[in-house]
Design an enzyme around this catalytic site. Sequence first.
Site, PDB file in Angstrom:
ATOM      1  N   CYS A 118      25.148 -27.313 -34.159  1.00  9.55           N
ATOM      2  CA  CYS A 118      23.919 -27.159 -34.942  1.00  9.55           C
ATOM      3  C   CYS A 118      24.218 -26.479 -36.259  1.00  9.55           C
ATOM      4  O   CYS A 118      24.555 -25.306 -36.282  1.00  9.55           O
ATOM      5  CB  CYS A 118      22.884 -26.354 -34.166  1.00  9.55           C
ATOM      6  SG  CYS A 118      21.357 -26.088 -35.087  1.00  9.55           S
ATOM      7  N   GLY A 119      24.073 -27.208 -37.337  1.00 10.22           N
ATOM      8  CA  GLY A 119      24.403 -26.651 -38.635  1.00 10.22           C
ATOM      9  C   GLY A 119      23.394 -25.681 -39.168  1.00 10.22           C
ATOM     10  O   GLY A 119      23.690 -24.909 -40.076  1.00 10.22           O
TER      11      GLY A 119
END
Length: 296
Positions: A118-119
């Site tokens: 998850c950026g």
Amino acid sequence: MGRLTASRRVTRITLDGVNRQRPDAVAVEEPLEIRVSGSPLAVTMRTPGHDVELAAGFLVSEGVISRGEQFARAIHCGGPGTGGADGNTYNVLDLTLTPGVTPPSPDIARSFYTTSSCGVCGTASIDAVEKVSTYDVSTDGIRVPARDVAAFPDRLRTQQKTFDKTGGLHGAALFDVDSGELLVAREDVGRHNAVDKVVGWAVLNDRLPLRGTVLQVSGRVSFELVQKAVMAGIPILSAVSAPSSLAIELAERAGLTLAAFVRGGSMNLYTRADRIVVPEGDISTSPPDAEVASVR
């Protein structure tokens, strides 16, 4: 640079009763602490390799820099919790910006940790996530044949050498439409990291904005991947798998062309389908309320 793969013994079980132990190659995942002028900015879980590109691309995604000339240098260093007292583990990277460039604000609002999947995990609010890009991708007059876009996933796949060994890495590649050249391809355990490495390559080669290019990714498209493309000035994002609703909404607002399910000679165009060139009459029309153009 750390290892890209590690070997572990596994017990392979098959339903026909042929079970055995054997070594297995797995993708390495290690933390990278990104600092700017000695001040911690973020920690991301990544596959070691091309760390400077990763960090430079991250700064573009965060709106800290928008041109290669704003990035001065980077150095690996030790640090607390990374074995710094015993030597350089290459898991801490300190960046220096060009004099006059405003350093990252504490209001970037990250919780100082992002996972490899998850950026934007840890971002305090959606307002902080949807950043204003220096570049307007909606004005890019790029046009690319659908046949070329359909070939990009296979061309990316030929560059995924670590995936061949592990089956456990995401890939991203950048294509120049005019020349058809594959400019750069990168792999990482995190899909957002793979894209940051590609954008970081452009930073280090002073190629921003990336007008006239297509970003191809090996998996699904989430909000942060569209954001990263927009922040780098990339007008077309192509993906092998599905987009999320928020990714489509951001692509539509930004004027980015979003192609997904690009495989097997077909693709779904969710936004700005006008940039994908198909022979006359090759797009079949759907009912009026349909929002997706399907190209075969």
